[in-house]
Design a protein around this motif. Structure first.
Motif, PDB file in Angstrom:
ATOM      1  N   PHE A  20       0.841  -1.198   0.000  1.00 37.62           N
ATOM      2  CA  PHE A  20       0.000   0.000   0.000  1.00 37.62           C
ATOM      3  C   PHE A  20       0.879   1.251   0.000  1.00 37.62           C
ATOM      4  CE2 PHE A  20      -2.609   3.364   1.721  1.00 37.62           C
ATOM      5  CZ  PHE A  20      -3.869   3.130   1.185  1.00 37.62           C
ATOM      6  N   ALA A  21       1.909   1.247   0.830  1.00 35.51           N
ATOM      7  CA  ALA A  21       2.798   2.402   0.929  1.00 35.51           C
ATOM      8  C   ALA A  21       3.549   2.648  -0.376  1.00 35.51           C
ATOM      9  CB  ALA A  21       3.784   2.197   2.076  1.00 35.51           C
ATOM     10  N   ALA A  25       3.668   6.071  -2.481  1.00 35.75           N
ATOM     11  CA  ALA A  25       4.924   6.699  -2.905  1.00 35.75           C
ATOM     12  C   ALA A  25       4.938   6.937  -4.414  1.00 35.75           C
ATOM     13  CB  ALA A  25       6.107   5.828  -2.486  1.00 35.75           C
ATOM     14  N   GLU A  26       4.387   6.003  -5.171  1.00 28.63           N
ATOM     15  CA  GLU A  26       4.311   6.173  -6.626  1.00 28.63           C
ATOM     16  C   GLU A  26       3.450   7.366  -6.998  1.00 28.63           C
ATOM     17  OE1 GLU A  26       2.893   2.464  -8.071  1.00 28.63           O
ATOM     18  OE2 GLU A  26       4.760   1.385  -7.632  1.00 28.63           O
ATOM     19  N   LYS A  27       2.360   7.577  -6.241  1.00 30.26           N
ATOM     20  CA  LYS A  27       1.457   8.697  -6.518  1.00 30.26           C
ATOM     21  C   LYS A  27       2.061  10.036  -6.113  1.00 30.26           C
ATOM     22  CE  LYS A  27      -3.267   6.877  -6.410  1.00 30.26           C
ATOM     23  NZ  LYS A  27      -3.835   7.813  -7.388  1.00 30.26           N
ATOM     24  N   THR A  28       2.724  10.062  -4.960  1.00 27.56           N
ATOM     25  CA  THR A  28       3.174  11.322  -4.374  1.00 27.56           C
ATOM     26  C   THR A  28       4.641  11.642  -4.633  1.00 27.56           C
ATOM     27  OG1 THR A  28       3.768  10.239  -2.279  1.00 27.56           O
ATOM     28  CG2 THR A  28       1.499  11.060  -2.500  1.00 27.56           C
ATOM     29  N   VAL A 144      -2.000   7.741  10.752  1.00 31.00           N
ATOM     30  CA  VAL A 144      -1.614   6.332  10.645  1.00 31.00           C
ATOM     31  C   VAL A 144      -2.684   5.607   9.828  1.00 31.00           C
ATOM     32  CG1 VAL A 144      -1.152   4.188  11.911  1.00 31.00           C
ATOM     33  CG2 VAL A 144      -0.485   6.391  12.908  1.00 31.00           C
ATOM     34  N   ILE A 145      -2.244   4.840   8.840  1.00 29.72           N
ATOM     35  CA  ILE A 145      -3.166   3.966   8.104  1.00 29.72           C
ATOM     36  C   ILE A 145      -2.860   2.531   8.503  1.00 29.72           C
ATOM     37  CG2 ILE A 145      -3.913   3.096   5.856  1.00 29.72           C
ATOM     38  CD1 ILE A 145      -3.230   5.774   4.646  1.00 29.72           C
ATOM     39  N   THR A 146      -3.856   1.826   9.022  1.00 30.04           N
ATOM     40  CA  THR A 146      -3.672   0.430   9.390  1.00 30.04           C
ATOM     41  C   THR A 146      -4.258  -0.457   8.297  1.00 30.04           C
ATOM     42  OG1 THR A 146      -5.690   0.533  10.724  1.00 30.04           O
ATOM     43  CG2 THR A 146      -3.618   0.830  11.871  1.00 30.04           C
ATOM     44  N   ILE A 147      -3.496  -1.488   7.942  1.00 34.10           N
ATOM     45  CA  ILE A 147      -3.844  -2.370   6.829  1.00 34.10           C
ATOM     46  C   ILE A 147      -3.894  -3.814   7.324  1.00 34.10           C
ATOM     47  CG2 ILE A 147      -3.137  -3.195   4.542  1.00 34.10           C
ATOM     48  CD1 ILE A 147      -3.735  -0.273   4.417  1.00 34.10           C
ATOM     49  N   LYS A 148      -4.940  -4.558   6.948  1.00 34.49           N
ATOM     50  CA  LYS A 148      -5.057  -5.954   7.370  1.00 34.49           C
ATOM     51  C   LYS A 148      -5.107  -6.944   6.215  1.00 34.49           C
ATOM     52  CE  LYS A 148      -7.444  -4.897  11.687  1.00 34.49           C
ATOM     53  NZ  LYS A 148      -8.703  -5.040  12.451  1.00 34.49           N
ATOM     54  N   SER A 149      -5.294  -6.451   4.995  1.00 32.70           N
ATOM     55  CA  SER A 149      -5.400  -7.351   3.850  1.00 32.70           C
ATOM     56  C   SER A 149      -4.805  -6.669   2.627  1.00 32.70           C
ATOM     57  CB  SER A 149      -6.863  -7.721   3.598  1.00 32.70           C
ATOM     58  OG  SER A 149      -7.633  -6.558   3.360  1.00 32.70           O
ATOM     59  N   ALA A 150      -4.715  -7.405   1.525  1.00 32.53           N
ATOM     60  CA  ALA A 150      -4.120  -6.868   0.305  1.00 32.53           C
ATOM     61  C   ALA A 150      -5.007  -5.779  -0.284  1.00 32.53           C
ATOM     62  CB  ALA A 150      -3.915  -7.993  -0.696  1.00 32.53           C
ATOM     63  N   VAL A 151      -4.504  -4.555  -0.315  1.00 31.68           N
ATOM     64  CA  VAL A 151      -5.241  -3.419  -0.867  1.00 31.68           C
ATOM     65  C   VAL A 151      -4.231  -2.367  -1.307  1.00 31.68           C
ATOM     66  CG1 VAL A 151      -5.478  -2.322   1.397  1.00 31.68           C
ATOM     67  CG2 VAL A 151      -7.078  -1.735  -0.430  1.00 31.68           C
ATOM     68  N   LEU A 152      -4.558  -1.634  -2.361  1.00 36.96           N
ATOM     69  CA  LEU A 152      -3.695  -0.577  -2.873  1.00 36.96           C
ATOM     70  C   LEU A 152      -4.464   0.741  -2.876  1.00 36.96           C
ATOM     71  CD1 LEU A 152      -2.175  -2.457  -5.946  1.00 36.96           C
ATOM     72  CD2 LEU A 152      -1.080  -2.033  -3.731  1.00 36.96           C
ATOM     73  N   PRO A 153      -3.743   1.872  -2.897  1.00 40.65           N
ATOM     74  CA  PRO A 153      -4.440   3.166  -2.919  1.00 40.65           C
ATOM     75  C   PRO A 153      -5.449   3.289  -4.048  1.00 40.65           C
ATOM     76  CG  PRO A 153      -2.126   3.486  -2.430  1.00 40.65           C
ATOM     77  CD  PRO A 153      -2.283   2.032  -2.762  1.00 40.65           C
ATOM     78  N   LYS A 154      -5.163   2.686  -5.212  1.00 41.29           N
ATOM     79  CA  LYS A 154      -6.091   2.776  -6.343  1.00 41.29           C
ATOM     80  C   LYS A 154      -7.405   2.033  -6.091  1.00 41.29           C
ATOM     81  CE  LYS A 154      -4.074  -1.140  -8.911  1.00 41.29           C
ATOM     82  NZ  LYS A 154      -5.243  -2.015  -8.867  1.00 41.29           N
ATOM     83  N   ASP A 155      -7.411   1.181  -5.042  1.00 40.96           N
ATOM     84  CA  ASP A 155      -8.627   0.450  -4.688  1.00 40.96           C
ATOM     85  C   ASP A 155      -9.541   1.242  -3.759  1.00 40.96           C
ATOM     86  OD1 ASP A 155      -7.653  -1.815  -6.085  1.00 40.96           O
ATOM     87  OD2 ASP A 155      -6.492  -2.427  -4.334  1.00 40.96           O
ATOM     88  N   ILE A 156      -9.066   2.375  -3.261  1.00 41.98           N
ATOM     89  CA  ILE A 156      -9.840   3.178  -2.310  1.00 41.98           C
ATOM     90  C   ILE A 156     -10.683   4.200  -3.068  1.00 41.98           C
ATOM     91  CG2 ILE A 156      -9.748   4.629  -0.246  1.00 41.98           C
ATOM     92  CD1 ILE A 156      -8.582   1.843   0.154  1.00 41.98           C
ATOM     93  N   HIS A 157     -11.995   3.968  -3.123  1.00 39.89           N
ATOM     94  CA  HIS A 157     -12.902   4.856  -3.836  1.00 39.89           C
ATOM     95  C   HIS A 157     -13.862   5.601  -2.906  1.00 39.89           C
ATOM     96  CE1 HIS A 157     -11.431   2.951  -7.442  1.00 39.89           C
ATOM     97  NE2 HIS A 157     -11.805   1.767  -6.999  1.00 39.89           N
ATOM     98  N   LYS A 158     -14.212   4.973  -1.788  1.00 34.41           N
ATOM     99  CA  LYS A 158     -15.119   5.589  -0.813  1.00 34.41           C
ATOM    100  C   LYS A 158     -14.460   5.599   0.562  1.00 34.41           C
ATOM    101  CE  LYS A 158     -19.485   4.019  -2.901  1.00 34.41           C
ATOM    102  NZ  LYS A 158     -20.720   3.222  -2.622  1.00 34.41           N
ATOM    103  N   PRO A 275      -9.093  -0.890   5.536  1.00 35.43           N
ATOM    104  CA  PRO A 275      -8.091   0.049   6.072  1.00 35.43           C
ATOM    105  C   PRO A 275      -8.741   1.151   6.908  1.00 35.43           C
ATOM    106  CG  PRO A 275      -7.682  -0.391   3.748  1.00 35.43           C
ATOM    107  CD  PRO A 275      -9.023  -0.990   4.071  1.00 35.43           C
ATOM    108  N   VAL A 276      -8.003   1.608   7.916  1.00 37.56           N
ATOM    109  CA  VAL A 276      -8.488   2.691   8.781  1.00 37.56           C
ATOM    110  C   VAL A 276      -7.426   3.788   8.851  1.00 37.56           C
ATOM    111  CG1 VAL A 276      -9.341   3.336  11.067  1.00 37.56           C
ATOM    112  CG2 VAL A 276      -9.818   1.046  10.167  1.00 37.56           C
ATOM    113  N   TRP A 277      -7.836   5.023   8.550  1.00 41.78           N
ATOM    114  CA  TRP A 277      -6.978   6.206   8.656  1.00 41.78           C
ATOM    115  C   TRP A 277      -7.313   6.885   9.973  1.00 41.78           C
ATOM    116  CZ3 TRP A 277      -7.573  11.343   9.555  1.00 41.78           C
ATOM    117  CH2 TRP A 277      -6.584  12.243   9.103  1.00 41.78           C
ATOM    118  N   THR A 278      -6.300   7.121  10.797  1.00 39.85           N
ATOM    119  CA  THR A 278      -6.538   7.789  12.081  1.00 39.85           C
ATOM    120  C   THR A 278      -5.497   8.879  12.283  1.00 39.85           C
ATOM    121  OG1 THR A 278      -5.178   6.135  13.226  1.00 39.85           O
ATOM    122  CG2 THR A 278      -7.556   5.797  13.241  1.00 39.85           C
TER     123      THR A 278
END
Length: 283
Positions: A20-21, A25-28, A144-158, A275-278
């Motif tokens: 995910f990170a 990094a690729e985006k930013t 902090v973004i906590t991740i528990k499964s396979a996910v990428l930033p491009k998968d985050i729509h909502k 994922p959870v952003w806090t």
């Protein structure tokens, strides 16, 4: 240069966070740092007869030397594999307590965000000990973004931002807006109504509308959602709209006060599958 920090323990969940990170990094084009803490055995341990134990044994010393060399090679291999990426990539290994090491590195690296894997926890273990992830969520000076499964930033729509909308710190909103813009996602606002903290829908919507106006935020939806507890309501609402990420502010309480009042954000981090952003609200 801004820094994305990934605490890394070579677990499956840490691997998800790393992927995910890398997407961030690729985006930013921000620097990405992979940070590993090696816990050393206690200097002296004693068996039931009072004899000096494991750390003094030659076998344990050999094991630790081999582990350190293995981790160095693994980190070097990762650096080699990412040397041609469009962002700067670094690795770092330190020795000591994971939470203390991560906390110190957040400050020293001037991290702008931490992306961290989590297995979650529940029950007595969570109350008595807590996880390193939970501690970082509670105390980190950056999001902090906590991740528990396979996910990428491009998968985050909502993204669901849950709050009571009473006093949301400006810095939290500034960082949240930046995150939403980076991943190009919709923002959905929700206020959870519970029997113990009931508030009329009109009053709640007035607070949400004031929030939108004051911070010049564009939201795809605003909702007052009824549930038994705040944690359940946030998770249920995220399920209902098929959200990809939950965002929250956390209060950073510790000790007895933390046990009495709990932290909704930490509970959600432990229970959520997505994922959870806090971000900790500064006092």
């Amino acid at each position: 240069m801004k820094t994305i920090l990934v605490p890394y323990d070579f677990s499956e969940e840490a691997g998800y966070a790393f992927e995910f990170a890398k997407g961030l990094a690729e985006k930013t084009k921000n620097k990405l740092e992979l940070f590993h803490v090696i816990e050393l055995p206690t200097p002296q341990s004693f068996n039931s007869y009072g004899e000096v134990g494991a750390f003094s044994s030659e076998g344990t010393q050999i094991f630790m030397i081999e582990l350190i060399e293995k981790r160095k090679k693994q980190m070097a291999a990762l650096e080699e594999s990412l040397k041609n990426e469009p962002y700067k990539f670094e690795t770092k290994i330190v020795f000591g307590n994971p939470f203390a090491g991560i906390t110190k590195e957040i400050i020293e690296a001037k991290a702008d965000i931490v992306v961290m894997g989590s297995k979650g926890s529940s029950g007595l273990e969570e109350v008595l000990i807590g996880s390193n992830t939970e501690k970082v969520v509670r105390n980190a000076s950056c999001p902090v973004i906590t991740i528990k499964s396979a996910v990428l930033p491009k998968d985050i729509h909502k993204v669901v931002f849950a709050s009571d909308f009473n006093e949301v710190p400006e810095e939290v909103i500034k960082r949240l807006k930046a995150a939403i813009e980076t991943i190009d996602a919709e923002l959905h606002l929700v206020k959870i109504n519970t029997p113990s903290m009931f508030e009329g829908s009109r009053a709640s919507m007035e607070k949400i509308n004031d929030f939108l106006r004051d911070y010049k935020i564009k939201a795809s939806s605003t909702t007052v959602y009824n549930s038994a507890t705040e944690e359940d309501g946030i998770l249920e609402y995220a399920d209902d709209i098929d959200a990809d990420m939950i965002a929250m502010s956390t209060h950073g309480r510790t000790g007895f006060l933390h046990l009495l009042s709990g932290s909704i954000a930490e509970d959600v981090v432990n229970a959520a599958k997505r994922p959870v952003w806090t971000m900790k609200a500064k006092k």
